[in-house]
Design an enzyme around this catalytic site. Structure first.
Site, PDB file in Angstrom:
ATOM      1  N   LYS A  44       0.955  -1.116  -0.244  1.00 43.92           N
ATOM      2  CA  LYS A  44       0.111  -0.106   0.006  1.00 43.92           C
ATOM      3  C   LYS A  44       0.831   1.252  -0.041  1.00 43.92           C
ATOM      4  O   LYS A  44       0.496   2.248  -0.624  1.00 43.92           O
ATOM      5  CB  LYS A  44      -0.962   0.144   1.123  1.00 43.92           C
ATOM      6  CG  LYS A  44      -0.379   0.256   2.415  1.00 43.92           C
ATOM      7  CD  LYS A  44      -1.239   0.178   3.674  1.00 43.92           C
ATOM      8  CE  LYS A  44      -0.723   0.521   5.011  1.00 43.92           C
ATOM      9  NZ  LYS A  44       0.090   1.734   5.073  1.00 43.92           N
ATOM     10  N   THR A  45       2.019   1.431   0.793  1.00 45.38           N
ATOM     11  CA  THR A  45       2.846   2.316   0.901  1.00 45.38           C
ATOM     12  C   THR A  45       3.418   2.777  -0.646  1.00 45.38           C
ATOM     13  O   THR A  45       3.532   3.729  -1.050  1.00 45.38           O
ATOM     14  CB  THR A  45       3.910   2.223   1.730  1.00 45.38           C
ATOM     15  OG1 THR A  45       3.578   1.863   2.867  1.00 45.38           O
ATOM     16  CG2 THR A  45       4.985   3.310   1.719  1.00 45.38           C
ATOM     17  N   ASP A 235      -4.030   7.532   4.626  1.00 43.26           N
ATOM     18  CA  ASP A 235      -3.381   6.172   4.806  1.00 43.26           C
ATOM     19  C   ASP A 235      -3.921   5.703   6.197  1.00 43.26           C
ATOM     20  O   ASP A 235      -4.234   6.485   7.136  1.00 43.26           O
ATOM     21  CB  ASP A 235      -1.783   6.298   5.001  1.00 43.26           C
ATOM     22  CG  ASP A 235      -1.148   5.216   4.989  1.00 43.26           C
ATOM     23  OD1 ASP A 235      -1.831   4.069   4.784  1.00 43.26           O
ATOM     24  OD2 ASP A 235       0.221   4.902   5.233  1.00 43.26           O
ATOM     25  N   GLU A 236      -4.126   4.344   6.164  1.00 43.67           N
ATOM     26  CA  GLU A 236      -4.548   3.723   7.339  1.00 43.67           C
ATOM     27  C   GLU A 236      -5.886   4.369   8.151  1.00 43.67           C
ATOM     28  O   GLU A 236      -6.360   4.604   9.003  1.00 43.67           O
ATOM     29  CB  GLU A 236      -3.580   3.581   8.626  1.00 43.67           C
ATOM     30  CG  GLU A 236      -2.106   3.468   8.441  1.00 43.67           C
ATOM     31  CD  GLU A 236      -2.128   1.763   8.276  1.00 43.67           C
ATOM     32  OE1 GLU A 236      -2.942   1.207   8.442  1.00 43.67           O
ATOM     33  OE2 GLU A 236      -0.794   1.360   8.331  1.00 43.67           O
ATOM     34  N   GLN A 266      -7.176  -4.788  10.224  1.00 45.25           N
ATOM     35  CA  GLN A 266      -6.069  -4.108  11.233  1.00 45.25           C
ATOM     36  C   GLN A 266      -6.366  -2.926  11.876  1.00 45.25           C
ATOM     37  O   GLN A 266      -5.647  -2.121  12.167  1.00 45.25           O
ATOM     38  CB  GLN A 266      -4.922  -4.010  10.144  1.00 45.25           C
ATOM     39  CG  GLN A 266      -4.191  -5.141   9.371  1.00 45.25           C
ATOM     40  CD  GLN A 266      -2.980  -4.924   8.626  1.00 45.25           C
ATOM     41  OE1 GLN A 266      -1.942  -4.281   9.221  1.00 45.25           O
ATOM     42  NE2 GLN A 266      -3.106  -5.094   7.325  1.00 45.25           N
ATOM     43  N   ARG A 621       2.879  -9.840  10.798  1.00 42.77           N
ATOM     44  CA  ARG A 621       4.302  -9.402  11.143  1.00 42.77           C
ATOM     45  C   ARG A 621       5.362 -10.303  10.318  1.00 42.77           C
ATOM     46  O   ARG A 621       6.490  -9.686  10.149  1.00 42.77           O
ATOM     47  CB  ARG A 621       4.571  -8.621  12.263  1.00 42.77           C
ATOM     48  CG  ARG A 621       3.714  -7.800  13.111  1.00 42.77           C
ATOM     49  CD  ARG A 621       3.345  -6.546  12.133  1.00 42.77           C
ATOM     50  NE  ARG A 621       1.987  -6.691  11.564  1.00 42.77           N
ATOM     51  CZ  ARG A 621       1.798  -6.414  10.247  1.00 42.77           C
ATOM     52  NH1 ARG A 621       2.612  -5.315   9.953  1.00 42.77           N
ATOM     53  NH2 ARG A 621       0.619  -6.424   9.724  1.00 42.77           N
TER      54      ARG A 621
END
Length: 766
Positions: A44-45, A235-236, A266, A621
């Protein structure tokens, strides 16, 4: 402005060729609302970065692009990548965390709200200090009105756009306070708000609240920023709270070019006010929204990705997506059972050393994730014994250390003399004969005159009750005024160095030759070095004055994603802190009922689903290797308590797990039955049975002896040979403590040393 749809035969710009089809679709859709549902590890980044770079390639004015993130590191990395793609125009983007961007707007517009341009930003410690003062001044019981609780309740109210006036008009909230025996909460909330305002200070929540109020109540300001920001990216988005949602909606209303990126799976920050409904309802807010799903995971092995998916599917409310990966299948996920939390920590430390040596890995390839910070102690101890360097995230931040806060407070007071918390901290440090009695008089005079404490200090001679202290207070004021006068003629570093010397703070710390004193002096020097670096940073668009530096400090968070630590160390952190990070090897520890999931999450379905999302974040993670660890007993409040394995382990598909290290039967645990179905009786009985029959993943303990009779251990001394019901035979090497706290260190044959509380030890003297 819209890039035409590409057909497969058209030649794409090089940066677009690096994207997969959904990623490219997200980058090319520039106009109109867009929701990018980004699964864990889906890039996504990269998509956000390339989308902004693409807009700049289309000759979009960089000043018209607003990009909001949740961490400083995310903003820095994105800006750096964009600059590498399109050049220095990236420096003109309005990009940063919500708080940093909105603080920048408030610096420009703050006078509309009655604040000085150089308002202070209070951190959590400042807010707690102010609340403690208010609670004390109101003669309230700080056991009932705990500052942490009061601050948390104020924060939750603000994040739901409830100020103290609205709070007092809300019958439900006022009734809750009455029933909880905190009927004065509203008065504390009111006093806290008024004192912050009088001091020209905003806390973190106020930055959001006041930005929203600015845009709501001043239509000309709203119109200005609506037309300034043609493109808005968040973002997020699943982590946004109600205030952030309202601000973004207002700013993006004119052009509707709003792009949000997030993953409902998330969403783990409800305790901070995050509202998962913001992302779940986005398609209802914007009917013509384009939805793009990033479902390919580039981070983890197939087993890890599929295990995470098998867990999260148990949640009811979620956006539909199918996360997959083309990566290798990888190792199965190990489930490791230990008898106690100490054995769990010993196993993890030994495993890290073994894997590190076997595969020639650095320490930083490993992470230990836990539900609460208090779990770190046992792992620290074992890693130290194993000679493994580690770092804990969530400890004292550099900027929270006393000596740093002392100098920062002098600098804050130089910029904003109305800052009451900064003034209280430094008025008598280093000591200058202005004690608590004098300070309390100054605060009382300020309250009576409805002014700042600085206003009183500036004319101390007019208050005869101050007596001989009036001269000392006046001298302090003269010194501070001299610092204030230097703001326009000195850069941040020169002014900070002058303050450090003139206050004798630097000299006082230098003369303290204790280990702690030397460390504090070195920290002050490091702070001054940091201010010098800030002053000499030619790439930053910020002014090089002290106010700009202090804003950066105030908005700094002790977030592992914001660290620039090159040390090769194992990472220890809570799962919340790990979000956004990735590691080759991950150990998720303490996977027990009432710990993970937390006992507080078992009262409602929504709380349990958030815990499950937290577990999903923990799993994802891991890149290559994942281990799930739990203990069958754990000390709680001084008592050894039986524990049940977390229900989340049972939710993972059995085909993704390796139960070999756990000493459990591979069949039964996941064959459509609960983890405990192989044991009969009540939950407590089952847990007790597990305690007696389990095998540790490191050492096998002896089976329980049915004829075992415990000894009276009051006369136990070092050198005695003993037999433990589960650990077998050993020799006592030390006895310490008294009464219920009496402990023995025993070197058990084949197991090594264990420290036992004799009150609970099932042991006999041979």
């Amino acid at each position: 402005m819209h890039w035409p749809d590409q057909n497969p035969h058209d030649e794409l710009p090089p940066y677009l060729q690096k994207l997969n089809e959904p990623q490219r679709e997200a980058v090319l859709h520039t106009d109109g609302p867009l929701m990018i549902i980004a699964g864990a590890g889906s890039g996504k980044t990269r998509v956000l970065t390339y989308r902004i770079a693409h807009l700049l390639q289309l000759k979009t004015d960089p000043f018209s692009i607003l990009s909001l993130t949740f961490t400083n590191k995310a903003a820095r990395e994105m800006r750096s990548r964009i600059e590498a793609l399109v050049g220095p125009s990236a420096r003109s983007l309005w990009m940063g965390t919500f708080h940093s961007v909105f603080a920048r707007i408030l610096r420009i517009e703050s006078e509309r709200l009655g604040y000085p341009r150089d308002f202070t930003i209070y951190d959590t410690d400042d807010s707690k200090s102010l609340l403690k003062s208010i609670i004390k001044e109101m003669n309230l019981d700080d056991k009932v009105y705990k500052p942490n609780m009061v601050l948390s309740r104020i924060s939750m109210a603000k994040n739901n756009l409830i100020d103290y006036k609205a709070y007092s008009e809300n019958e439900d909230l006022m009734q809750q306070d009455k029933q909880a025996n905190r009927s004065k909460f509203f008065e504390i909330f009111k006093a806290y708000t008024e004192r912050c305002f009088r001091s020209g200070a905003m806390d973190f929540d106020d930055i959001l609240i006041n930005t929203n109020r600015l845009l709501r109540d001043h239509l000309d300001v709203l119109n200005k920023y609506q037309h300034k920001f043609k493109y808005v990216m968040v973002d997020e988005y699943q982590d946004t709270n109600h205030v952030q949602y309202m601000i973004v909606k207002r700013i993006a209303a004119a052009h509707q070019n709003l792009c949000v990126v997030g993953d409902d799976a998330q969403s783990i920050y409800a305790f901070r006010g995050a509202n998962i409904q913001n992302i779940l309802n986005f398609k209802n807010d914007y009917r013509d929204v384009r939805i793009v799903k990033l479902e390919q995971n580039y981070r983890s092995t197939r087993n890890i990705v599929n295990a995470a998916s098998s867990v999260i599917k148990n949640n009811s409310k979620q956006l539909e997506k199918e996360v997959w990966t083309a990566n290798e299948t990888g190792d199965k996920i190990k489930v490791v059972r230990s008898i106690t939390e100490a054995e769990e920590a010993r196993y993890v430390a030994q495993s890290i050393v073994g894997e590190r040596n076997a595969h020639q890995l650095p320490n930083k390839a490993f992470a230990i994730l836990y539900r609460t910070n208090s779990q770190s102690r046992a792992f620290e101890e074992q890693l130290r014994r194993a000679g493994v360097d580690y770092r804990i995230y969530g400890g004292t931040s550099f900027y929270q250390r006393k000596e740093i806060k002392d100098l920062i407070s002098y600098l804050r007071l130089t910029i904003n003399p109305g800052d009451e918390e900064a003034l209280k901290r430094v008025i008598n440090y280093p000591a200058r004969g202005i004690g608590d009695t004098t300070l309390n008089k100054l605060i009382l005079y300020a309250a009576e005159n409805q002014c700042t404490v600085w206003d009183i200090i500036s004319r101390a001679r007019q208050f005869p009750d101050l007596g001989a202290a009036a001269g000392r207070v006046e001298n302090f004021a003269i010194m501070m005024k001299s610092f204030m006068a230097m703001q326009s003629t000195h850069n941040a570093y020169d002014l900070a160095m002058h303050v450090a010397k003139q206050t004798t703070l630097l000299k006082t710390l230098y003369e303290d030759k204790t280990v702690e004193g030397v460390s504090r002096y070195e920290n002050i020097v490091e702070l001054l070095n940091g201010i010098q670096e800030f002053t000499e940073d030619d790439e930053s668009e910020k002014e090089k004055n002290l106010a700009s530096f202090l804003e950066d400090v105030a908005l700094y968070t002790d977030d592992p994603k914001d660290k620039n630590d090159e040390r090769d160390c194992v990472h220890l952190m809570t799962v919340h802190s790990s979000k956004g990070l990735e590691f080759q090897y991950v150990y998720i520890v303490g996977l027990e009922e009432n710990l993970f999931p937390s006992q507080m999450a078992l009262t409602s379905k929504s709380d349990l689903e958030e815990e499950r999302r937290l577990f999903y974040v923990a799993i994802t993670r891991a890149e290559q290797h994942l281990e799930l660890c739990f203990a069958t007993s754990r000390f709680r409040y001084g008592n050894l308590t039986p524990c049940e394995p977390s229900r989340f382990i049972d939710e993972i598909g059995k085909e993704f797990l390796d139960m070999g290290l756990a000493g459990m039967k591979k069949e039964g645990i996941h064959s459509g039955r609960n983890l405990f179905d192989t044991y009969s009786g009540s939950p407590a009985t089952r847990a007790s049975t597990l305690l007696k029959t389990t095998h540790t993943s490191v050492h096998k303990s002896l089976p329980a002896d049915p004829n075992f009779v415990e000894s009276d251990l009051n006369g136990l001394t070092a050198g005695a040979r003993v037999q433990h019901q589960r650990f077998g035979y050993g020799v006592v090497t030390a006895v310490e403590g008294e009464g219920d706290n009496r402990k023995a260190t025993v070197n058990f044959d084949g197991l090594g040393e264990k420290k036992l509380v004799l009150k609970f030890a099932k042991m006999r003297i041979l």
